[in-house]
Write a protein that holds these residues in place. Structure first.
Motif, PDB file in Angstrom:
ATOM      1  N   LEU A   1     -26.939  25.726 -85.520  1.00  0.00           N
ATOM      2  CA  LEU A   1     -25.883  25.933 -84.519  1.00  0.00           C
ATOM      3  C   LEU A   1     -25.609  24.643 -83.753  1.00  0.00           C
ATOM      4  O   LEU A   1     -24.445  24.311 -83.470  1.00  0.00           O
ATOM      5  N   LEU A   2     -26.662  23.903 -83.452  1.00  0.00           N
ATOM      6  CA  LEU A   2     -26.491  22.603 -82.793  1.00  0.00           C
ATOM      7  C   LEU A   2     -25.754  21.627 -83.691  1.00  0.00           C
ATOM      8  O   LEU A   2     -24.883  20.867 -83.219  1.00  0.00           O
ATOM      9  N   ASP A   3     -26.045  21.645 -84.984  1.00  0.00           N
ATOM     10  CA  ASP A   3     -25.353  20.767 -85.930  1.00  0.00           C
ATOM     11  C   ASP A   3     -23.855  21.041 -85.957  1.00  0.00           C
ATOM     12  O   ASP A   3     -23.033  20.109 -85.876  1.00  0.00           O
ATOM     13  N   VAL A   4     -23.503  22.306 -86.070  1.00  0.00           N
ATOM     14  CA  VAL A   4     -22.088  22.676 -86.137  1.00  0.00           C
ATOM     15  C   VAL A   4     -21.377  22.339 -84.822  1.00  0.00           C
ATOM     16  O   VAL A   4     -20.253  21.839 -84.811  1.00  0.00           O
ATOM     17  N   SER A   5     -22.052  22.567 -83.695  1.00  0.00           N
ATOM     18  CA  SER A   5     -21.453  22.285 -82.388  1.00  0.00           C
ATOM     19  C   SER A   5     -21.201  20.790 -82.205  1.00  0.00           C
ATOM     20  O   SER A   5     -20.126  20.378 -81.752  1.00  0.00           O
ATOM     21  N   LEU A   6     -22.174  19.971 -82.561  1.00  0.00           N
ATOM     22  CA  LEU A   6     -22.007  18.526 -82.434  1.00  0.00           C
ATOM     23  C   LEU A   6     -20.923  18.004 -83.363  1.00  0.00           C
ATOM     24  O   LEU A   6     -20.149  17.108 -82.998  1.00  0.00           O
TER      25      LEU A   6
ATOM     26  N   VAL B   1     -13.649  17.487 -96.071  1.00  0.00           N
ATOM     27  CA  VAL B   1     -14.063  17.634 -97.469  1.00  0.00           C
ATOM     28  C   VAL B   1     -15.281  16.758 -97.759  1.00  0.00           C
ATOM     29  O   VAL B   1     -16.240  17.194 -98.425  1.00  0.00           O
ATOM     30  N   ASN B   2     -15.273  15.528 -97.236  1.00  0.00           N
ATOM     31  CA  ASN B   2     -16.419  14.642 -97.461  1.00  0.00           C
ATOM     32  C   ASN B   2     -17.686  15.188 -96.817  1.00  0.00           C
ATOM     33  O   ASN B   2     -18.782  15.115 -97.405  1.00  0.00           O
ATOM     34  N   ILE B   3     -17.557  15.752 -95.625  1.00  0.00           N
ATOM     35  CA  ILE B   3     -18.723  16.321 -94.954  1.00  0.00           C
ATOM     36  C   ILE B   3     -19.234  17.549 -95.708  1.00  0.00           C
ATOM     37  O   ILE B   3     -20.452  17.788 -95.782  1.00  0.00           O
ATOM     38  N   TYR B   4     -18.317  18.321 -96.283  1.00  0.00           N
ATOM     39  CA  TYR B   4     -18.738  19.492 -97.062  1.00  0.00           C
ATOM     40  C   TYR B   4     -19.581  19.063 -98.266  1.00  0.00           C
ATOM     41  O   TYR B   4     -20.660  19.625 -98.521  1.00  0.00           O
TER      42      TYR B   4
ATOM     43  N   ARG C   1     -37.221  24.948 -96.519  1.00  0.00           N
ATOM     44  CA  ARG C   1     -36.064  24.204 -97.018  1.00  0.00           C
ATOM     45  C   ARG C   1     -34.947  24.177 -95.986  1.00  0.00           C
ATOM     46  O   ARG C   1     -34.285  23.157 -95.808  1.00  0.00           O
ATOM     47  N   LEU C   2     -34.729  25.274 -95.283  1.00  0.00           N
ATOM     48  CA  LEU C   2     -33.665  25.337 -94.285  1.00  0.00           C
ATOM     49  C   LEU C   2     -33.974  24.436 -93.094  1.00  0.00           C
ATOM     50  O   LEU C   2     -33.069  23.816 -92.526  1.00  0.00           O
ATOM     51  N   HIS C   3     -35.258  24.338 -92.732  1.00  0.00           N
ATOM     52  CA  HIS C   3     -35.665  23.410 -91.680  1.00  0.00           C
ATOM     53  C   HIS C   3     -35.321  21.970 -92.071  1.00  0.00           C
ATOM     54  O   HIS C   3     -34.775  21.202 -91.267  1.00  0.00           O
ATOM     55  N   VAL C   4     -35.671  21.620 -93.287  1.00  0.00           N
ATOM     56  CA  VAL C   4     -35.419  20.263 -93.771  1.00  0.00           C
ATOM     57  C   VAL C   4     -33.929  19.965 -93.777  1.00  0.00           C
ATOM     58  O   VAL C   4     -33.480  18.893 -93.314  1.00  0.00           O
ATOM     59  N   PHE C   5     -33.141  20.896 -94.277  1.00  0.00           N
ATOM     60  CA  PHE C   5     -31.685  20.694 -94.314  1.00  0.00           C
ATOM     61  C   PHE C   5     -31.113  20.542 -92.918  1.00  0.00           C
ATOM     62  O   PHE C   5     -30.273  19.665 -92.663  1.00  0.00           O
ATOM     63  N   ALA C   6     -31.541  21.385 -91.983  1.00  0.00           N
ATOM     64  CA  ALA C   6     -30.999  21.349 -90.623  1.00  0.00           C
ATOM     65  C   ALA C   6     -31.351  20.041 -89.913  1.00  0.00           C
ATOM     66  O   ALA C   6     -30.501  19.433 -89.244  1.00  0.00           O
ATOM     67  N   VAL C   7     -32.594  19.585 -90.084  1.00  0.00           N
ATOM     68  CA  VAL C   7     -33.008  18.337 -89.430  1.00  0.00           C
ATOM     69  C   VAL C   7     -32.310  17.136 -90.056  1.00  0.00           C
ATOM     70  O   VAL C   7     -31.848  16.224 -89.342  1.00  0.00           O
ATOM     71  N   MET C   8     -32.208  17.096 -91.365  1.00  0.00           N
ATOM     72  CA  MET C   8     -31.531  15.984 -92.019  1.00  0.00           C
ATOM     73  C   MET C   8     -30.048  15.939 -91.645  1.00  0.00           C
ATOM     74  O   MET C   8     -29.499  14.864 -91.392  1.00  0.00           O
ATOM     75  N   LEU C   9     -29.409  17.090 -91.604  1.00  0.00           N
ATOM     76  CA  LEU C   9     -28.000  17.120 -91.222  1.00  0.00           C
ATOM     77  C   LEU C   9     -27.813  16.664 -89.782  1.00  0.00           C
ATOM     78  O   LEU C   9     -26.887  15.888 -89.482  1.00  0.00           O
TER      79      LEU C   9
END
Length: 303
Positions: A91-96, A121-124, A205-213
């Motif tokens: 949620l923080l990622d999407v908000s930022l 598109v590039n971010i997707y 895996r979701l933790h890793v994705f969220a932190v990397m993003l």
């Protein structure tokens, strides 16, 4: 008769003249200088006299980015200690990300709808690639101890801060083409590797994705967003900077008192001590220019 002939035949010494690429002149040494050599000497012609207030205002950009990196480290710590779960981090990622696009939309005149869609598109594709590579990041440093990981991460962040472009000279505005220099590339790569090291300590895996993003979007887009805000309004830039300083100091104080004292001392050193130090050592700057410098070609183009 003989003396008059010998007097007329004695060679006369020609007058020395400055020759750019003519080599040696007969009768003179190759390092010969005449009495007019020092007449063209100029002292402190290019020395810029700095103003204390202006230097302090420029140092705010450094403190602003120091606070941004500190907030990133705080998010890493709260994620590793399970204080911040993966859903909150997403949620923080999407908000930022949405906030950053809004800032670019209101501060940049060159940001068109087609360019905005191109960024989306590039971010997707970027986020999709991160999600696919998340299992690899998760197991990348499994055989390395956590103490070594933190030591490497801190070293990489120090390298990132040391080589970061605080002036914004290498930042590409939306739609503009500019090649980054070597130091900015090293700084960015150091931040990416530090993010990978931290992500490899997470359980899912979701933790890793969220932190990397989160890490990559802040390291990549925060300098662009802050640069656009600074270019759009100086007052808004200072307001954002002092707000970031306040939020960072409060957050660090809640985490550890000693870290709060160190961060506060660092901000005071950057914003007050360093500008005063620069103004004082400016008095000892001494520059001499003269005919011994390289010639600068000046072309006068007239119709």
């Amino acid at each position: 008769m003989d003396s008059s002939i010998s007097g007329n035949s004695s060679p006369t010494r020609s007058k020395w003249r400055k020759v750019a690429y003519g080599g040696m002149q007969p009768g003179f040494d190759d390092n010969h200088t005449d009495e007019s050599f020092l007449e063209e000497m100029v002292m402190n012609a290019n020395v810029v006299k700095r103003d204390m207030l202006k230097v302090m205002q420029d140092s705010v950009s450094i403190s602003q980015y120091l606070c941004i990196v500190t907030l990133i480290v705080l998010v890493w710590i709260y994620t590793l200690t399970s204080t911040l779960d993966e859903k909150s981090l997403l949620l923080l990622d999407v908000s930022l990300l949405a906030l950053g696009f809004l800032v670019l939309l209101f501060t940049e005149d060159m940001l068109s709808l087609s360019l905005l869609l191109h960024y989306v598109v590039n971010i997707y594709f970027f986020a999709s690639a991160l999600y696919v590579l998340a299992p690899i990041y998760q197991t990348l440093t499994r055989s390395i101890s956590s103490d070594s990981i933190w030591a490497l991460t801190i070293s990489l962040l120090i390298l990132h801060l040391f080589l970061h472009d605080y002036s914004g000279s290498t930042i590409r505005a939306p739609g503009a083409l500019k090649n980054p220099n070597l130091t900015s590339c090293i700084s960015l790569n150091a931040s990416v590797v530090a993010s990978v090291f931290i992500a490899s300590r997470l359980p899912s895996r979701l933790h890793v994705f969220a932190v990397m993003l989160f890490s990559l979007q802040v390291f990549l887009f925060a300098p662009l967003v802050t640069y656009c805000i600074k270019k759009y309004s100086k007052c808004l830039h200072f307001l954002l900077s002092f707000a970031l300083m306040g939020v960072t100091l409060v957050s660090v104080y809640a985490l550890h008192r000693l870290l709060f004292v160190l961060l506060l001392g660092l901000l005071i050193f950057v914003n007050l001590v360093c500008p005063y130090w620069l103004i004082r050592i400016q008095e000892y700057k001494f520059e001499i220019n003269g005919p011994w410098d390289e010639a600068k070609l000046c072309f006068d183009i007239t119709d």
